[in-house]
Design a protein around this motif. Structure first.
Motif, PDB file in Angstrom:
ATOM      1  N   GLY A 137      -0.185  54.423   1.565  1.00  0.00           N
ATOM      2  CA  GLY A 137      -0.236  54.972   0.218  1.00  0.00           C
ATOM      3  C   GLY A 137      -1.449  54.558  -0.599  1.00  0.00           C
ATOM      4  O   GLY A 137      -1.471  54.771  -1.806  1.00  0.00           O
ATOM      5  N   THR A 138      -2.455  53.983   0.045  1.00  0.00           N
ATOM      6  CA  THR A 138      -3.646  53.594  -0.713  1.00  0.00           C
ATOM      7  C   THR A 138      -4.434  54.838  -1.094  1.00  0.00           C
ATOM      8  O   THR A 138      -4.574  55.766  -0.305  1.00  0.00           O
ATOM      9  N   THR A 139      -4.917  54.848  -2.320  1.00  0.00           N
ATOM     10  CA  THR A 139      -5.631  56.029  -2.801  1.00  0.00           C
ATOM     11  C   THR A 139      -6.954  55.697  -3.469  1.00  0.00           C
ATOM     12  O   THR A 139      -7.687  56.598  -3.842  1.00  0.00           O
ATOM     13  N   SER A 140      -7.283  54.436  -3.628  1.00  0.00           N
ATOM     14  CA  SER A 140      -8.494  54.098  -4.376  1.00  0.00           C
ATOM     15  C   SER A 140      -9.543  53.447  -3.483  1.00  0.00           C
ATOM     16  O   SER A 140      -9.261  53.021  -2.360  1.00  0.00           O
ATOM     17  N   GLN A 141     -10.758  53.375  -4.006  1.00  0.00           N
ATOM     18  CA  GLN A 141     -11.836  52.698  -3.300  1.00  0.00           C
ATOM     19  C   GLN A 141     -11.589  51.198  -3.253  1.00  0.00           C
ATOM     20  O   GLN A 141     -12.098  50.504  -2.378  1.00  0.00           O
ATOM     21  N   MET A 142     -10.780  50.702  -4.170  1.00  0.00           N
ATOM     22  CA  MET A 142     -10.456  49.276  -4.177  1.00  0.00           C
ATOM     23  C   MET A 142      -9.767  48.876  -2.878  1.00  0.00           C
ATOM     24  O   MET A 142      -9.973  47.777  -2.368  1.00  0.00           O
ATOM     25  N   SER A 143      -8.965  49.770  -2.307  1.00  0.00           N
ATOM     26  CA  SER A 143      -8.295  49.441  -1.044  1.00  0.00           C
ATOM     27  C   SER A 143      -9.311  49.214   0.070  1.00  0.00           C
ATOM     28  O   SER A 143      -9.111  48.347   0.928  1.00  0.00           O
ATOM     29  N   CYS A 144     -10.418  49.956   0.046  1.00  0.00           N
ATOM     30  CA  CYS A 144     -11.485  49.738   1.041  1.00  0.00           C
ATOM     31  C   CYS A 144     -12.108  48.363   0.854  1.00  0.00           C
ATOM     32  O   CYS A 144     -12.377  47.655   1.838  1.00  0.00           O
ATOM     33  N   MET A 145     -12.355  47.992  -0.378  1.00  0.00           N
ATOM     34  CA  MET A 145     -12.962  46.684  -0.642  1.00  0.00           C
ATOM     35  C   MET A 145     -12.021  45.548  -0.241  1.00  0.00           C
ATOM     36  O   MET A 145     -12.450  44.561   0.344  1.00  0.00           O
ATOM     37  N   VAL A 146     -10.740  45.699  -0.554  1.00  0.00           N
ATOM     38  CA  VAL A 146      -9.767  44.666  -0.186  1.00  0.00           C
ATOM     39  C   VAL A 146      -9.689  44.554   1.335  1.00  0.00           C
ATOM     40  O   VAL A 146      -9.680  43.445   1.886  1.00  0.00           O
ATOM     41  N   THR A 147      -9.657  45.693   2.030  1.00  0.00           N
ATOM     42  CA  THR A 147      -9.627  45.673   3.495  1.00  0.00           C
ATOM     43  C   THR A 147     -10.857  44.969   4.050  1.00  0.00           C
ATOM     44  O   THR A 147     -10.748  44.136   4.964  1.00  0.00           O
ATOM     45  N   ALA A 148     -12.038  45.281   3.522  1.00  0.00           N
ATOM     46  CA  ALA A 148     -13.271  44.642   3.992  1.00  0.00           C
ATOM     47  C   ALA A 148     -13.236  43.135   3.765  1.00  0.00           C
ATOM     48  O   ALA A 148     -13.607  42.352   4.652  1.00  0.00           O
ATOM     49  N   LEU A 149     -12.781  42.718   2.612  1.00  0.00           N
ATOM     50  CA  LEU A 149     -12.706  41.281   2.323  1.00  0.00           C
ATOM     51  C   LEU A 149     -11.703  40.571   3.237  1.00  0.00           C
ATOM     52  O   LEU A 149     -11.957  39.444   3.684  1.00  0.00           O
ATOM     53  N   ILE A 150     -10.602  41.232   3.530  1.00  0.00           N
ATOM     54  CA  ILE A 150      -9.623  40.636   4.450  1.00  0.00           C
ATOM     55  C   ILE A 150     -10.219  40.502   5.846  1.00  0.00           C
ATOM     56  O   ILE A 150     -10.053  39.474   6.504  1.00  0.00           O
ATOM     57  N   TRP A 151     -10.954  41.535   6.294  1.00  0.00           N
ATOM     58  CA  TRP A 151     -11.602  41.454   7.610  1.00  0.00           C
ATOM     59  C   TRP A 151     -12.588  40.282   7.652  1.00  0.00           C
ATOM     60  O   TRP A 151     -12.646  39.554   8.645  1.00  0.00           O
ATOM     61  N   ILE A 152     -13.374  40.134   6.607  1.00  0.00           N
ATOM     62  CA  ILE A 152     -14.339  39.023   6.566  1.00  0.00           C
ATOM     63  C   ILE A 152     -13.608  37.688   6.575  1.00  0.00           C
ATOM     64  O   ILE A 152     -13.979  36.762   7.305  1.00  0.00           O
ATOM     65  N   TYR A 153     -12.556  37.584   5.814  1.00  0.00           N
ATOM     66  CA  TYR A 153     -11.778  36.350   5.744  1.00  0.00           C
ATOM     67  C   TYR A 153     -11.126  36.034   7.093  1.00  0.00           C
ATOM     68  O   TYR A 153     -11.035  34.873   7.502  1.00  0.00           O
ATOM     69  N   MET A 154     -10.661  37.064   7.803  1.00  0.00           N
ATOM     70  CA  MET A 154      -9.931  36.870   9.050  1.00  0.00           C
ATOM     71  C   MET A 154     -10.825  36.685  10.277  1.00  0.00           C
ATOM     72  O   MET A 154     -10.317  36.395  11.364  1.00  0.00           O
ATOM     73  N   MET A 155     -12.140  36.831  10.125  1.00  0.00           N
ATOM     74  CA  MET A 155     -13.042  36.728  11.276  1.00  0.00           C
ATOM     75  C   MET A 155     -12.831  35.467  12.110  1.00  0.00           C
ATOM     76  O   MET A 155     -12.817  35.547  13.343  1.00  0.00           O
ATOM     77  N   PRO A 156     -12.651  34.289  11.508  1.00  0.00           N
ATOM     78  CA  PRO A 156     -12.445  33.099  12.356  1.00  0.00           C
ATOM     79  C   PRO A 156     -11.160  33.148  13.188  1.00  0.00           C
ATOM     80  O   PRO A 156     -11.031  32.432  14.173  1.00  0.00           O
TER      81      PRO A 156
END
Length: 163
Positions: free
Chosen positions: A66-85
């Motif tokens: 149900g994500t509809t905003s560009q903010m969801s893309c930014m949150v997803t990207a930040l989670i990916w960066i955080y989860m890299m280790p």
């Protein structure tokens, strides 16, 4: 091979975006998409990364959530960066589990492909041929089959006479 990757990548993104546009009324711009993909791939090249591509599975899962905003893309990207280790934990995830996520997102469109069902004439031949070719072989070969069908139907189409 880079040109083929770019073409297949763009067609994949175009399919996702046009599907979202048709169902949700969200406007999509091909030039904007090409520029953003180009900038992302250039940046990836400077960082020594693989070419950047859109992800149908992530797009469809985001849509299901149900994500509809560009903010969801930014949150997803930040989670990916955080989860890299921690990615070594995720690498053994069975492909069947990942396939189930994708299938749950696309099963409705696969069972009843309303855009394909609405096509007529040569468009239907090209659309169904490309779809079946992709399903039976691979996205790259399906793309090639689609190109061959376009060339064949264009060559066989009667030429209109100009007065």
């Amino acid at each position: 091979s880079a040109s083929l990757f770019a073409a297949v990548n763009f067609l994949s993104i175009m399919g996702i975006a046009s599907g979202f546009e048709a169902e949700n009324g969200v406007k999509w711009s091909a030039p904007r998409e090409l520029i953003s993909q180009g900038v992302a791939c250039i940046t990836a090249g400077f960082c020594g990364s693989a070419p950047v591509s859109g992800s149908m599975s992530r797009s469809l899962v985001s849509r299901m959530a149900g994500t509809t905003s560009q903010m969801s893309c930014m949150v997803t990207a930040l989670i990916w960066i955080y989860m890299m280790p921690y990615m070594s934990i995720m690498s053994p995830t069975p492909q069947a589990a990942l396939s189930a996520v994708i299938m749950s997102a696309v099963v409705k469109s696969v069972i009843f492909p309303k855009d394909l069902m609405a096509m007529k004439g040569t468009d239907a031949i090209i659309g169904w041929g490309t779809g079946v070719g992709t399903a039976v072989t691979s996205p790259t070969l399906g793309f090639a089959i689609g190109l061959i069908l376009v060339a064949a139907t264009s060559a066989l189409k009667p030429k209109s006479k100009k007065d």
